[in-house]
Every structure is written in C-alpha cells, then in structure tokens.
Design a protein around this motif. Sequence first.
Motif, short mmCIF file in Angstrom:
data_model
loop_
_atom_site.label_atom_id
_atom_site.label_comp_id
_atom_site.label_asym_id
_atom_site.label_seq_id
_atom_site.Cartn_x
_atom_site.Cartn_y
_atom_site.Cartn_z
N PHE A 39 0.82 -1.22 0.00
CA PHE A 39 0.00 0.00 0.00
C PHE A 39 0.85 1.26 0.00
N THR A 40 1.94 1.28 0.78
CA THR A 40 2.76 2.50 0.84
C THR A 40 3.31 2.82 -0.55
N GLY A 41 3.94 1.82 -1.17
CA GLY A 41 4.58 2.06 -2.46
C GLY A 41 3.58 2.36 -3.56
N VAL A 58 9.46 -1.07 -8.17
CA VAL A 58 10.24 -2.32 -8.23
C VAL A 58 9.87 -3.19 -7.02
N GLU A 59 9.26 -4.33 -7.28
CA GLU A 59 8.76 -5.21 -6.22
C GLU A 59 9.53 -6.54 -6.23
N ALA A 60 9.97 -6.96 -5.04
CA ALA A 60 10.76 -8.20 -4.94
C ALA A 60 9.94 -9.42 -5.34
N ASN A 61 8.66 -9.41 -5.01
CA ASN A 61 7.84 -10.61 -5.21
C ASN A 61 6.65 -10.31 -6.12
N GLY A 66 3.42 -8.48 0.57
CA GLY A 66 3.75 -8.26 1.99
C GLY A 66 2.49 -8.11 2.83
N ALA A 67 2.60 -7.31 3.89
CA ALA A 67 1.48 -7.14 4.82
C ALA A 67 0.23 -6.62 4.11
N SER A 68 0.42 -5.84 3.04
CA SER A 68 -0.73 -5.21 2.39
C SER A 68 -1.68 -6.23 1.77
N GLY A 69 -1.16 -7.36 1.34
CA GLY A 69 -2.05 -8.37 0.74
C GLY A 69 -2.45 -9.45 1.70
N ASN A 71 -3.41 -8.63 5.29
CA ASN A 71 -3.86 -8.12 6.59
C ASN A 71 -5.35 -8.36 6.85
N GLY A 72 -5.80 -7.89 8.04
CA GLY A 72 -7.18 -8.09 8.44
C GLY A 72 -8.18 -7.31 7.59
N GLY A 73 -7.68 -6.39 6.78
CA GLY A 73 -8.57 -5.60 5.91
C GLY A 73 -9.38 -4.58 6.69
N GLN A 74 -9.01 -4.33 7.94
CA GLN A 74 -9.79 -3.42 8.77
C GLN A 74 -9.31 -1.98 8.57
N MET A 75 -10.23 -1.12 8.18
CA MET A 75 -9.90 0.30 8.01
C MET A 75 -10.14 0.99 9.35
N PRO A 208 13.89 -8.33 -6.69
CA PRO A 208 14.41 -7.84 -5.40
C PRO A 208 15.50 -6.78 -5.62
N VAL A 209 15.36 -5.65 -4.96
CA VAL A 209 16.39 -4.61 -5.05
C VAL A 209 17.56 -5.03 -4.17
N LEU A 210 18.77 -5.00 -4.73
CA LEU A 210 19.95 -5.43 -3.98
C LEU A 210 20.56 -4.27 -3.22
N SER A 364 2.41 0.09 12.97
CA SER A 364 1.91 -0.61 14.16
C SER A 364 0.53 -1.25 13.95
N GLY A 365 0.32 -1.87 12.82
CA GLY A 365 -0.94 -2.58 12.61
C GLY A 365 -2.11 -1.68 12.22
N HIS A 366 -1.84 -0.38 11.97
CA HIS A 366 -2.90 0.54 11.54
C HIS A 366 -2.68 0.96 10.09
N GLY A 367 -2.05 0.07 9.29
CA GLY A 367 -1.52 0.53 8.02
C GLY A 367 -2.51 0.74 6.88
N VAL A 368 -3.67 0.11 6.92
CA VAL A 368 -4.56 0.24 5.76
C VAL A 368 -4.91 1.72 5.55
N ASN A 369 -5.31 2.36 6.61
CA ASN A 369 -5.61 3.79 6.57
C ASN A 369 -4.33 4.62 6.34
C1 LIG Z 1 -1.54 -10.38 9.56
C2 LIG Z 1 -1.64 -8.87 9.50
C3 LIG Z 1 -2.85 -8.26 9.79
C4 LIG Z 1 -2.96 -6.87 9.71
N1 LIG Z 1 -4.19 -6.32 9.88
C5 LIG Z 1 -4.36 -4.99 9.68
C6 LIG Z 1 -5.66 -4.43 9.71
O1 LIG Z 1 -6.66 -5.13 9.84
N2 LIG Z 1 -5.77 -3.08 9.54
C7 LIG Z 1 -4.67 -2.28 9.35
O2 LIG Z 1 -4.85 -1.07 9.23
N3 LIG Z 1 -3.43 -2.80 9.26
C8 LIG Z 1 -3.24 -4.12 9.41
N4 LIG Z 1 -2.01 -4.67 9.29
C9 LIG Z 1 -0.87 -3.79 8.97
C10 LIG Z 1 -0.84 -3.41 7.48
O3 LIG Z 1 -1.07 -4.54 6.69
C11 LIG Z 1 0.51 -2.78 7.14
O4 LIG Z 1 0.76 -1.69 8.00
C12 LIG Z 1 0.59 -2.26 5.71
O5 LIG Z 1 0.08 -3.20 4.80
C13 LIG Z 1 2.01 -1.90 5.36
O6 LIG Z 1 2.09 -1.63 3.98
P1 LIG Z 1 3.48 -1.38 3.28
O7 LIG Z 1 3.22 -1.14 1.85
O8 LIG Z 1 4.23 -0.33 4.01
O9 LIG Z 1 4.30 -2.73 3.50
P2 LIG Z 1 4.10 -4.16 2.82
O10 LIG Z 1 2.71 -4.37 2.38
O11 LIG Z 1 4.70 -5.15 3.72
O12 LIG Z 1 4.92 -4.05 1.47
C14 LIG Z 1 6.32 -4.05 1.41
C15 LIG Z 1 6.71 -4.59 0.06
O13 LIG Z 1 8.09 -4.33 -0.16
C16 LIG Z 1 8.64 -5.41 -0.86
N5 LIG Z 1 10.08 -5.43 -0.66
C17 LIG Z 1 10.78 -5.64 0.49
N6 LIG Z 1 12.10 -5.60 0.25
C18 LIG Z 1 12.26 -5.35 -1.06
C19 LIG Z 1 13.39 -5.22 -1.92
N7 LIG Z 1 14.65 -5.35 -1.44
N8 LIG Z 1 13.17 -4.99 -3.23
C20 LIG Z 1 11.93 -4.85 -3.73
N9 LIG Z 1 10.81 -4.98 -2.96
C21 LIG Z 1 10.98 -5.22 -1.65
C22 LIG Z 1 7.95 -6.63 -0.26
O14 LIG Z 1 8.01 -7.75 -1.12
C23 LIG Z 1 6.54 -6.11 -0.06
O15 LIG Z 1 5.68 -6.42 -1.13
C24 LIG Z 1 -1.84 -6.07 9.38
C25 LIG Z 1 -0.62 -6.68 9.09
C26 LIG Z 1 -0.51 -8.07 9.14
C27 LIG Z 1 0.79 -8.71 8.81
#
Ligand SMILES: Cc1cc2nc3c(=O)[nH]c(=O)nc-3n(C[C@H](O)[C@H](O)[C@H](O)COP(=O)(O)OP(=O)(O)OC[C@H]3O[C@@H](n4cnc5c(N)ncnc54)[C@H](O)[C@@H]3O)c2cc1C
Length: 424
Positions: A39-41, A58-61, A66-69, A71-75, A208-210, A364-369
């Motif tokens: 979600f951040t990117g 550029v996404e590693a996978n 990661g967490a974005s796909g 999570n609990g989906g709770q906003m 994956p970014v090195l 801290s688990g509040h990431g969707v918003n």
């Molecule tokens: C089980 C679980 C339940 C959750 N439930 C909630 C919820 O209900 N409500 C809520 O608000 N939040 C929840 N969260 C938190 C929320 O999911 C995260 O805060 C949010 O998704 C973070 O998004 P992000 O894009 O920063 O990170 P991520 O979604 O983790 O994305 C990071 C991405 O970076 C990529 N990456 C890493 N290293 C590299 C590299 N070297 N090169 C290229 N790509 C790389 C990874 O592959 C990954 O796809 C939960 C998290 C988890 C794990």
Amino acid sequence: MQPQTHTNSYYAATVNDVTDFAPLLGENSADVCVIGAGFTGISTALHLAERGYNVHVVEANKVGWGASGRNGGQMIGGIAGEENIAKHHGRDVEDVFGELRWAGHKIIRECVQKYRIECDLKFGYLDVAIKKRHLRDLEADYERLLKADFPHEFRLLSKSETQEAIGTDAYVGALLNMGNGHLHPLKMCVGEARAAVSLGTTVYERSPVLHIEHSGRPRVVTQQGSVTADAVVIAGNAYHDLDRKLRGVMFPVHSFIIATEPLSEDIVSTINPMDLAVCDPNFVLQYFRLSADKRLLFGGRINYFGDDPEIIKNNLRRKMLKIYPQLANIGIDYAWGGTIGVPITRVPQLGRVSPNVFYCQGYSGHGVNVTHLMGKILADAVAGTLEQFDLFADVKPFTVPGAHWLSKPMVALGMLYYQMRDRL
Ligand SMILES: Cc1cc2nc3c(=O)[nH]c(=O)nc-3n(C[C@H](O)[C@H](O)[C@H](O)COP(=O)(O)OP(=O)(O)OC[C@H]3O[C@@H](n4cnc5c(N)ncnc54)[C@H](O)[C@@H]3O)c2cc1C
C-alpha cells in the motif's frame, strides 16, 4: 533473495486479478523509483502518477505480497503514536490530527470510486471493550468524535446491544463507528497498481532490489537491471533490509489470520448481521470480520514465528471459539501470517536516508488507513511540499541496536509484557 509467490491466504485464493508484471531488466530511467509494491509504495506511485510523474515501482515478489495483501482488511481510524508526535511539536493532538485520522479512509473511498476498484469495501466498525476500563476509553473516543463533528454515524453500545450486534457475550460494550470499515486488501492493492499503470506507471515484479547507489540521481539496482531516478522512495516496511539505519528502529511483529469455511445465513444473522469489522483494545489484540463470501476472518497474535498453517489454525481456532463457541463444528479453510512493523516510539517513520531517497515505514498494525495518507505525504515531499512530511520526520526514531536481528526473543519478551498488561 529468491522471489516468492503469494502466501496461501484467503485473499490470494480469491483475488479477482492475478498480476504478472515483468521483472526489471536493463538500464532504465524515471522521475521517481519506488521500492516495494504494498500500500505504501503503490499509493505513493498512484499519487505521483496522478500528478504526471513517470514512476517505476520495483517489487521483490508480487504486488501486495507483503502485509498489504495479507492483513485483516480493517480500516481503522487514527495514527499510532499521535500523542507523541503532537507532544514533540508542542501542539494539541486534536489540532494536529483531527482530520488526518481519517484522511486515509477518504483517499481509499475516492480511489475505489474513481478507478472502480472491486475490493469488497464496506463501512461499519466496532471497537469492543473487554473490561470496564476500556469502556472509559471508548467514552473518551466518543466525546472526541462528538467534538470533531465526525460526519458518519457513531454511538456507544451497551453490553446487550453489543451482543445483539456481534452474537457474543465476550464484551462489556462497544463503540460503533460507521466511518471505519473493511475491504479485501489484496484486491485493493492490485486495483490501485492497475490504476497507477493506467496513468503510465511501470511496475516490475520478481525483482528484489539489492542496493541503492546514492548520488545526485540515485540508482536502484537489481540482479538484472536498474532504475536511475530523480527521487527514490523505500516502501519495503517490515520486509526490507536496504538500509541498516531503518532496521534497528522497528520491531518486526508477526500477526496471524484464519478464515473459516463460508457460514450459513443463519449463523451470519446471529454473529454479525451488520457486517461490521471488530477489534478489541488489547495491545496483543484480536480482530475479526466477515469476508464477502461470509467466512469469519479471525486474526490475532500467537507466540510463533513460522508459517505452518496447522499451527496457526490450532492456536487461533482456540481463541476464536472463546468468542464464538457456536462455531465449534465449522471448518477452517485458510491460515496465514505476516509481519507488522512496530516502531519503538509507535510513531510512523518518515524520513530520508540521503537527499533524494525517502522512506516510510512502521504503522503498528494501523496501516490500511495510514499507508494511504503516507502515499500522499510522500508524493507531496517528492514534489517539494514538506509540511506534513516534517510533522512525522521531525520525530526522530528511537534505535535499539540489533532490534531487527534479535527480534524473536525481544518480540517474545515484549509480547509477554504486553499480555500481562492486557490482563490487568
Ligand atoms: C496479519 C496482518 C494483519 C494486519 N491487519 C491490519 C488491519 O486489519 N488493519 C490495518 O490497518 N493494518 C493491518 N495490518 C498492517 C498493514 O497490513 C501494514 O501496516 C501495511 O500493509 C504496510 O504496507 P506497506 O506497503 O508499508 O508494506 P508491505 O505491504 O509489507 O509491502 C512491502 C513490500 O516491499 C517489498 N520489498 C521488500 N524488500 C524489497 C526489496 N529489497 N526490493 C523490492 N521490494 C521489496 C515486499 O516484497 C513487499 O511487497 C496487518 C498486518 C498483518 C501482517
């Protein structure tokens, strides 16, 4: 680092659009290169693409791997650590965070409408109280919403009203908030990636970014290619190891979810007729909701660091049955986990590792918003507007040497401490 496919989650099994973007090959140039397609990117890329920037992600996978796909989906409304941020700036927390608390929801709502993203978005949320002291906190939240003239329905529920709303006597009351909600996070993340691509963004998967070469125009390097850009945004959150400074400032904490088999209409009408997302107030919290096909998605923390579905299933099922003993004969179809970035100060970490290389992590688990708010703030920062960026970036992260690498024993100890506090 070998690219991986999605974890075996309910979301991966039901996503309506399976991405297969080509890996990064050869030398490329962009206005902005974003590392990580969560979600951040993706939100950052979309905000930038809407403003006409040429963005490469550029996404590693996979998008949403990661967490974005997972999570609990709770906003959830609010930003973890907001009191610390306001205190740091010597300002009143309501003045600073009033509208920002729900800014991410607004971005999600508008994005879903604008790009017609089918992601099972629903509004309706219940903060439940386990103990009397939690009721006092909910009353304070209610007063805050009243003062802020919150534009959506919200009300306090008694114990019996709570039981009527979610079919369990486990809670002593609740705060209903129809401005918060829930969605299918992987569908949302992929939908946003498609929207960004439709505006000219390039997404690379399995790349994956090195490392990053820091210079006037930083260069993002993978095994088979590179992107040189005017600015780089690191959005790998708890999953990356691209800069040592960003590791010791955050604990990678694991959270897990199970999905039951689809429930009958009879059960649904007793356990969640309003289709609410539910979250308890503990630090080591539990959260649950129904999916679009009426499974109970039940999440929480267990003292486990692996990904064996049987272990996750057995542990979380026990917790689920304490809330819903009536589900004893219901099968569990999916069990998975993911990693949450928890900053030591709880404040989301925004900053730069070099003049043109920005980062944002730790919700801290509040990431969707909050990731959606940060996508906008990062896009503003890249474009030169730093007011909201500095609000967060000025609060310097607290570092615990080895926090990332010694995370398992430290997290286990931390969780023990918080579990004991939750019991008080
Ligand atoms: C089980 C679980 C339940 C959750 N439930 C909630 C919820 O209900 N409500 C809520 O608000 N939040 C929840 N969260 C938190 C929320 O999911 C995260 O805060 C949010 O998704 C973070 O998004 P992000 O894009 O920063 O990170 P991520 O979604 O983790 O994305 C990071 C991405 O970076 C990529 N990456 C890493 N290293 C590299 C590299 N070297 N090169 C290229 N790509 C790389 C990874 O592959 C990954 O796809 C939960 C998290 C988890 C794990």
